[in-house]
Design a protein around this motif. Sequence first.
Motif, PDB file in Angstrom:
ATOM      1  N   ARG A 442       0.836  -1.212   0.000  1.00 22.77           N
ATOM      2  CA  ARG A 442       0.000   0.000   0.000  1.00 22.77           C
ATOM      3  C   ARG A 442       0.871   1.263   0.000  1.00 22.77           C
ATOM      4  O   ARG A 442       0.589   2.225  -0.719  1.00 22.77           O
ATOM      5  N   VAL A 443       1.895   1.254   0.844  1.00 20.19           N
ATOM      6  CA  VAL A 443       2.803   2.412   0.906  1.00 20.19           C
ATOM      7  C   VAL A 443       3.451   2.650  -0.445  1.00 20.19           C
ATOM      8  O   VAL A 443       3.524   3.793  -0.928  1.00 20.19           O
ATOM      9  N   HIS A 444       3.913   1.593  -1.071  1.00 16.50           N
ATOM     10  CA  HIS A 444       4.601   1.716  -2.360  1.00 16.50           C
ATOM     11  C   HIS A 444       3.654   2.317  -3.405  1.00 16.50           C
ATOM     12  O   HIS A 444       4.061   3.194  -4.190  1.00 16.50           O
ATOM     13  N   SER A 445       2.412   1.858  -3.410  1.00 17.17           N
ATOM     14  CA  SER A 445       1.444   2.386  -4.379  1.00 17.17           C
ATOM     15  C   SER A 445       1.207   3.876  -4.156  1.00 17.17           C
ATOM     16  O   SER A 445       1.126   4.663  -5.114  1.00 17.17           O
ATOM     17  N   ARG A 446       1.085   4.271  -2.894  1.00 22.51           N
ATOM     18  CA  ARG A 446       0.873   5.694  -2.590  1.00 22.51           C
ATOM     19  C   ARG A 446       2.061   6.546  -3.022  1.00 22.51           C
ATOM     20  O   ARG A 446       1.884   7.671  -3.527  1.00 22.51           O
ATOM     21  N   LEU A 447       3.264   6.016  -2.813  1.00 25.23           N
ATOM     22  CA  LEU A 447       4.456   6.771  -3.220  1.00 25.23           C
ATOM     23  C   LEU A 447       4.514   6.925  -4.736  1.00 25.23           C
ATOM     24  O   LEU A 447       4.874   7.995  -5.255  1.00 25.23           O
ATOM     25  N   GLN A 448       4.169   5.870  -5.460  1.00 26.74           N
ATOM     26  CA  GLN A 448       4.164   5.962  -6.918  1.00 26.74           C
ATOM     27  C   GLN A 448       3.111   6.957  -7.411  1.00 26.74           C
ATOM     28  O   GLN A 448       3.349   7.730  -8.357  1.00 26.74           O
ATOM     29  N   GLU A 449       1.935   6.934  -6.774  1.00 23.00           N
ATOM     30  CA  GLU A 449       0.884   7.884  -7.149  1.00 23.00           C
ATOM     31  C   GLU A 449       1.342   9.318  -6.903  1.00 23.00           C
ATOM     32  O   GLU A 449       1.053  10.222  -7.704  1.00 23.00           O
ATOM     33  N   MET A 450       2.059   9.521  -5.808  1.00 20.69           N
ATOM     34  CA  MET A 450       2.551  10.859  -5.503  1.00 20.69           C
ATOM     35  C   MET A 450       3.532  11.330  -6.585  1.00 20.69           C
ATOM     36  O   MET A 450       3.484  12.479  -7.039  1.00 20.69           O
ATOM     37  N   LEU A 451       4.432  10.449  -7.003  1.00 16.75           N
ATOM     38  CA  LEU A 451       5.393  10.812  -8.045  1.00 16.75           C
ATOM     39  C   LEU A 451       4.685  11.121  -9.362  1.00 16.75           C
ATOM     40  O   LEU A 451       5.085  12.043 -10.092  1.00 16.75           O
ATOM     41  N   GLN A 452       3.612  10.391  -9.670  1.00 14.54           N
ATOM     42  CA  GLN A 452       2.847  10.687 -10.880  1.00 14.54           C
ATOM     43  C   GLN A 452       2.193  12.065 -10.785  1.00 14.54           C
ATOM     44  O   GLN A 452       2.176  12.827 -11.755  1.00 14.54           O
ATOM     45  N   THR A 453       1.696  12.375  -9.599  1.00 16.74           N
ATOM     46  CA  THR A 453       1.098  13.695  -9.389  1.00 16.74           C
ATOM     47  C   THR A 453       2.128  14.807  -9.573  1.00 16.74           C
ATOM     48  O   THR A 453       1.817  15.890 -10.091  1.00 16.74           O
ATOM     49  N   LEU A 454       3.345  14.525  -9.159  1.00 12.18           N
ATOM     50  CA  LEU A 454       4.437  15.495  -9.301  1.00 12.18           C
ATOM     51  C   LEU A 454       5.071  15.449 -10.692  1.00 12.18           C
ATOM     52  O   LEU A 454       6.098  16.084 -10.927  1.00 12.18           O
ATOM     53  N   GLN A 455       4.441  14.677 -11.599  1.00 15.92           N
ATOM     54  CA  GLN A 455       4.933  14.507 -12.981  1.00 15.92           C
ATOM     55  C   GLN A 455       6.338  13.907 -13.010  1.00 15.92           C
ATOM     56  O   GLN A 455       7.165  14.279 -13.836  1.00 15.92           O
ATOM     57  N   ARG A 456       6.567  12.950 -12.090  1.00 21.94           N
ATOM     58  CA  ARG A 456       7.845  12.256 -12.057  1.00 21.94           C
ATOM     59  C   ARG A 456       7.658  10.727 -12.118  1.00 21.94           C
ATOM     60  O   ARG A 456       8.285   9.968 -11.400  1.00 21.94           O
ATOM     61  N   ALA A 457       6.756  10.322 -12.994  1.00 23.91           N
ATOM     62  CA  ALA A 457       6.547   8.886 -13.193  1.00 23.91           C
ATOM     63  C   ALA A 457       7.768   8.220 -13.810  1.00 23.91           C
ATOM     64  O   ALA A 457       7.854   6.987 -13.854  1.00 23.91           O
ATOM     65  N   ASP A 458       8.724   9.023 -14.280  1.00 18.70           N
ATOM     66  CA  ASP A 458       9.942   8.476 -14.878  1.00 18.70           C
ATOM     67  C   ASP A 458      10.943   7.994 -13.825  1.00 18.70           C
ATOM     68  O   ASP A 458      11.984   7.424 -14.165  1.00 18.70           O
ATOM     69  N   VAL A 459      10.650   8.198 -12.553  1.00 17.45           N
ATOM     70  CA  VAL A 459      11.536   7.748 -11.477  1.00 17.45           C
ATOM     71  C   VAL A 459      11.162   6.320 -11.091  1.00 17.45           C
ATOM     72  O   VAL A 459      10.026   6.058 -10.673  1.00 17.45           O
ATOM     73  N   ALA A 460      12.102   5.383 -11.234  1.00 19.55           N
ATOM     74  CA  ALA A 460      11.889   3.992 -10.850  1.00 19.55           C
ATOM     75  C   ALA A 460      12.049   3.874  -9.345  1.00 19.55           C
ATOM     76  O   ALA A 460      13.121   4.164  -8.797  1.00 19.55           O
ATOM     77  N   LEU A 461      10.988   3.460  -8.684  1.00 18.39           N
ATOM     78  CA  LEU A 461      10.959   3.411  -7.228  1.00 18.39           C
ATOM     79  C   LEU A 461      10.949   1.961  -6.759  1.00 18.39           C
ATOM     80  O   LEU A 461      10.070   1.181  -7.133  1.00 18.39           O
ATOM     81  N   THR A 462      11.935   1.573  -5.963  1.00 20.46           N
ATOM     82  CA  THR A 462      12.003   0.214  -5.433  1.00 20.46           C
ATOM     83  C   THR A 462      12.362   0.260  -3.959  1.00 20.46           C
ATOM     84  O   THR A 462      12.927   1.246  -3.479  1.00 20.46           O
ATOM     85  N   THR A 463      12.051  -0.829  -3.276  1.00 16.12           N
ATOM     86  CA  THR A 463      12.420  -0.933  -1.868  1.00 16.12           C
ATOM     87  C   THR A 463      13.428  -2.049  -1.697  1.00 16.12           C
ATOM     88  O   THR A 463      13.830  -2.701  -2.659  1.00 16.12           O
ATOM     89  N   SER A 464      13.844  -2.265  -0.447  1.00 16.02           N
ATOM     90  CA  SER A 464      14.930  -3.207  -0.197  1.00 16.02           C
ATOM     91  C   SER A 464      14.481  -4.650  -0.137  1.00 16.02           C
ATOM     92  O   SER A 464      15.290  -5.552   0.005  1.00 16.02           O
ATOM     93  N   THR A 465      13.180  -4.904  -0.265  1.00 20.93           N
ATOM     94  CA  THR A 465      12.676  -6.263  -0.200  1.00 20.93           C
ATOM     95  C   THR A 465      11.548  -6.431  -1.205  1.00 20.93           C
ATOM     96  O   THR A 465      10.979  -5.448  -1.713  1.00 20.93           O
TER      97      THR A 465
END
Length: 468
Positions: A442-465
């Motif tokens: 859920r957290v990851h999805s929210r962070l990705q949505e935030m980046l899309q809102t900021l027009q930064r969907a080009d940033v690949a977001l990953t976590t450590s697990t």
Amino acid sequence: MSRPCPLSLLDLAAQSLLSDEDSALRALRELPAGLFPTLSAAAFDGGHVKTVTAMVQAWPFPCLHLGSLRDQSITQDLLEAVLDGLQCIPPATVGLSRSKLKVLDFTHDFVHSNWEECSETSPAPFVITHMLEEPEPDQLTCSSREGPPWDCEPVEIHTDLFLGGLFGFFHLSGFPSYILQRVEKSRGCLRLRCRALVVNRVPFCSLVEILAVLELEAIREVRLHYHSRCCFLSDLIQFFTQVGRMHNLGNLIMSDIPWDFPTNCFSLLSPLGHLQKLHLIFGCLSGQLHKMLSGLQKPLETLVINGCRLTKSDISYLSQSIHATSLKELVLCSNNLSQTVPGPLEVLLGEVSGTLQHLNLRSCRLKEAQLTALLPALCCCSHLHSLVFYDNVISTSGITHMLQHLARLKELRRVQYPVPAECVVYLDEYRWEKLDRVELGRVHSRLQEMLQTLQRADVALTTSTSLT
């Protein structure tokens, strides 16, 4: 079912010719140059050692590519056949008249090589002086004691050298051993050019002897997995003196550095004018970083210091060194940097801000307040392409806050963030268990949505697990 591609008429003709090896040997004198690659491939595939030797002696191109020795794609018998053909390539007035061979290349894929081109202008991969078995009295080779029977141009052998020991014991064997022996006995007819030297737990006394045979200026990369047993200071000094003579060395990797490593040996590396990448992995360099870096006369572009117990003074030195304003990649993972913020780490990030492209702060025992304190300096790194800061302690709101600011960096394309504190149960200050993957998703999805809102969907977001 898919069927294998049928052999071409040319391949079938080569196999037919090799079915009578004596006829194949006689045919080499009249064989058009364009047919040599096909016949050579068939000879290697069929294990026709006599034909392989003769074809090497008559090779009509400057370069012969055979693939990597490490892949073991060539058998010992075929390797011996090739090197037998290289004992001395005869000139136009002796025997087979068309040999143009200058380079025997073990650094490329045999199948996809360009047979008609020789990379004479490209950096030489790997140089060792390689000699042959002692010849029989009736043999005429370059290694005869009276000297070569004709003036022959040396043939270069290009490859990478991998040396490994086990439990403190080292015995050079296999293809590297055979090639080294043949080069050493060739009286200059063969030269071994080494691009990369990979050493795994080899005693320095043995390594010093091997390096004495190499053409040091040709080596571009050294990877050293340190072995401390039976190590004398004199051997270390000799080794680093030899490394200092590798004037074209661009990449030096040292791992498992012991606590008693004499860091002053690094002063012997001062002649290195092309060194761009330095990796120091798993060691005890507390308070010693200045001794290892101050001797280098040219700024580094990549500095990896992984698990070396760096101190506040080490980070302070690095921020004031000649390297700080030139670094493109900085890896400080698995060092306890909790005492460097506020203070030296912020200063260091400010110094590297004009050039830094990749930053790794994984497992640095940084907490949310410290990571947040680094944000102003991070946001000044205008060329930052990737940021890794997982395995540090931070909440979901802290990660969100950091990404909101980092999104302003136009060149940022990759971020690896920690598992938020709300998604795990901490055992102590840094160790955790019982990962809640559902909440993490859920957290990851929210962070990705935030980046899309900021027009930064080009940033690949990953976590450590893994999220699944």
